[in-house]
Design a protein around this motif. Sequence first.
Motif, PDB file in Angstrom:
ATOM      1  N   PRO A 359       0.810  -1.231   0.000  1.00 36.41           N
ATOM      2  CA  PRO A 359       0.000   0.000   0.000  1.00 36.41           C
ATOM      3  C   PRO A 359       0.838   1.273   0.000  1.00 36.41           C
ATOM      4  O   PRO A 359       0.408   2.301  -0.547  1.00 36.41           O
ATOM      5  N   GLY A 360       2.029   1.225   0.533  1.00 37.41           N
ATOM      6  CA  GLY A 360       2.883   2.414   0.547  1.00 37.41           C
ATOM      7  C   GLY A 360       3.348   2.832  -0.835  1.00 37.41           C
ATOM      8  O   GLY A 360       3.806   3.961  -1.029  1.00 37.41           O
ATOM      9  N   HIS A 361       3.240   1.916  -1.787  1.00 36.46           N
ATOM     10  CA  HIS A 361       3.647   2.231  -3.162  1.00 36.46           C
ATOM     11  C   HIS A 361       2.482   2.740  -4.005  1.00 36.46           C
ATOM     12  O   HIS A 361       2.646   2.984  -5.202  1.00 36.46           O
ATOM     13  N   ALA A 362       1.301   2.870  -3.412  1.00 37.16           N
ATOM     14  CA  ALA A 362       0.077   3.132  -4.179  1.00 37.16           C
ATOM     15  C   ALA A 362       0.171   4.389  -5.032  1.00 37.16           C
ATOM     16  O   ALA A 362      -0.239   4.397  -6.199  1.00 37.16           O
ATOM     17  N   ALA A 363       0.688   5.487  -4.456  1.00 37.00           N
ATOM     18  CA  ALA A 363       0.743   6.751  -5.195  1.00 37.00           C
ATOM     19  C   ALA A 363       1.661   6.635  -6.412  1.00 37.00           C
ATOM     20  O   ALA A 363       1.308   7.055  -7.530  1.00 37.00           O
ATOM     21  N   ALA A 364       2.859   6.063  -6.198  1.00 34.59           N
ATOM     22  CA  ALA A 364       3.807   5.912  -7.303  1.00 34.59           C
ATOM     23  C   ALA A 364       3.255   4.967  -8.364  1.00 34.59           C
ATOM     24  O   ALA A 364       3.401   5.204  -9.575  1.00 34.59           O
ATOM     25  N   ASP A 365       2.607   3.872  -7.886  1.00 33.00           N
ATOM     26  CA  ASP A 365       2.047   2.921  -8.841  1.00 33.00           C
ATOM     27  C   ASP A 365       0.907   3.543  -9.641  1.00 33.00           C
ATOM     28  O   ASP A 365       0.756   3.284 -10.840  1.00 33.00           O
ATOM     29  N   ALA A 366       0.109   4.374  -8.986  1.00 30.75           N
ATOM     30  CA  ALA A 366      -1.003   5.042  -9.681  1.00 30.75           C
ATOM     31  C   ALA A 366      -0.463   5.980 -10.767  1.00 30.75           C
ATOM     32  O   ALA A 366      -1.019   6.067 -11.872  1.00 30.75           O
ATOM     33  N   GLU A 367       0.604   6.688 -10.425  1.00 33.49           N
ATOM     34  CA  GLU A 367       1.215   7.586 -11.410  1.00 33.49           C
ATOM     35  C   GLU A 367       1.755   6.795 -12.611  1.00 33.49           C
ATOM     36  O   GLU A 367       1.593   7.200 -13.773  1.00 33.49           O
ATOM     37  N   LYS A 368       2.358   5.652 -12.312  1.00 31.85           N
ATOM     38  CA  LYS A 368       2.899   4.822 -13.388  1.00 31.85           C
ATOM     39  C   LYS A 368       1.783   4.269 -14.261  1.00 31.85           C
ATOM     40  O   LYS A 368       1.888   4.248 -15.498  1.00 31.85           O
ATOM     41  N   ILE A 369       0.703   3.816 -13.633  1.00 31.66           N
ATOM     42  CA  ILE A 369      -0.431   3.281 -14.388  1.00 31.66           C
ATOM     43  C   ILE A 369      -1.007   4.345 -15.311  1.00 31.66           C
ATOM     44  O   ILE A 369      -1.341   4.079 -16.474  1.00 31.66           O
ATOM     45  N   ASN A 370      -1.132   5.564 -14.796  1.00 34.75           N
ATOM     46  CA  ASN A 370      -1.666   6.664 -15.606  1.00 34.75           C
ATOM     47  C   ASN A 370      -0.782   6.917 -16.830  1.00 34.75           C
ATOM     48  O   ASN A 370      -1.274   7.091 -17.952  1.00 34.75           O
ATOM     49  N   CYS A 371       0.526   6.916 -16.603  1.00 37.30           N
ATOM     50  CA  CYS A 371       1.463   7.145 -17.713  1.00 37.30           C
ATOM     51  C   CYS A 371       1.366   6.021 -18.743  1.00 37.30           C
ATOM     52  O   CYS A 371       1.345   6.269 -19.957  1.00 37.30           O
ATOM     53  N   LEU A 372       1.295   4.787 -18.257  1.00 36.30           N
ATOM     54  CA  LEU A 372       1.241   3.657 -19.183  1.00 36.30           C
ATOM     55  C   LEU A 372      -0.061   3.638 -19.977  1.00 36.30           C
ATOM     56  O   LEU A 372      -0.073   3.264 -21.158  1.00 36.30           O
ATOM     57  N   ASN A 373      -1.149   4.059 -19.360  1.00 29.59           N
ATOM     58  CA  ASN A 373      -2.414   4.161 -20.100  1.00 29.59           C
ATOM     59  C   ASN A 373      -2.314   5.224 -21.197  1.00 29.59           C
ATOM     60  O   ASN A 373      -2.827   5.038 -22.310  1.00 29.59           O
ATOM     61  N   GLN A 374      -1.648   6.332 -20.904  1.00 27.89           N
ATOM     62  CA  GLN A 374      -1.427   7.354 -21.921  1.00 27.89           C
ATOM     63  C   GLN A 374      -0.537   6.801 -23.048  1.00 27.89           C
ATOM     64  O   GLN A 374      -0.765   7.072 -24.235  1.00 27.89           O
TER      65      GLN A 374
END
Length: 418
Positions: A359-374
Amino acid sequence: MKLITTFLICSFFCVVLRAQPDSTRRDSAAFFWPQGSAQIMRAPILQGTSQGTTIVPRQQFCFDATIEIELFYGGRRSISTCLFLNSTDGYIGYTTPGPGGAINVLMPEIENFSFSIINFKMSNVYFYHNQKGNNNQLVHVVSTSNTDSHEYQMTNLLTSAPLARKSERRTYCEGSAEALAYKRSDEPTTWFLYGDRFPASIQAQKFFGAFGVGVVRTDQGNYIVMERTAGTSYTVIKRITKERVCFDPSGYKMSEADFYTKRAADLVAEREKINRDEAAAQDSRRCVAEKMDLINFRREQLRIQEENLRRSQSGNLLQNRTAQKGMLDMMDPIASVQMGILQAKIGICNAQEDAADNPGHAAADAEKINCLNQQITILQRAESEMHAADARYAANIAQALVEKSRIYMTALRTAGCN
């Protein structure tokens, strides 16, 4: 390879010239005329039924005459080249046409050296040139466009129908040679022939030259084609010289053969890597389905690329569309775009799994997911544009590849994720 060519056979050009007044004069050096003209008029290759010797890319080539010519294609200025003739075996070399005057010496050690050789039937086409290798060292390369194994099929307009004499005369070599116009009744090209007599009709039988000029055997004897014209374009002989020049390409790298060998080895290595990656994917705990999608895609691409390699060797690359498409499809960037989409999906899956486990990685992972979707959106748009380019340039697969490469480079600049 200036692939398709990148590279043209001299005689394929339709060189044509606007009609000139009677006795138009095209001056050139007269000093070399007697020996040079006699050398090609008596060319042994034109005697009997010889079709010339078989030439191979790395044999020694020797020439006994040169012809400097000027070419004009209706633009603002003309270009020039020099033909190198072997009058016994019938092969011809020529330097790359350019605006700075005919290059009549062979200097393989200079960086911009380029030289083409064709056989008498014009079925073998070999292009010799230099390119930069490791540490900026010059590498000597010969491209055959597969014509060493799959001959170019040539039709010669000069020999395919009788020529009728016309009234127009022109002089060449400072008045040393007078030529009369001959043409076919069914097409606009005119040939100006020099010989010892000018019958009303001539049937050309064998032609030894390039870019439409040279020497021709006819049913009325041998003639020199001093000029070929039609419309606003022409090819004209400026000088003929008797001289011996040799060229030894025995150390030249075989462009296509080396490419095919390396490509086959790369595909073997890729198959082995796919097998290792498949085993690793099946043993992994995360995103096995997404990883196997990529593995299956790579395996199918391997099959396609093996087929492309086979097709690229099935004919000559100057004429055979199957061979051309096989070669160009090996360079098609659409597979890289599709692979990028699958890799991005694996990245999204990994980030989602990591966020769930940490769970501590959630923010970084969310940012990465957003970039990969783009990134996926950009790559899917690029894939769609590439399919549109294929449809738009269906009749010109080389142009389609150029456009798809541009689309791919644009996508790469905007689709990066850390």
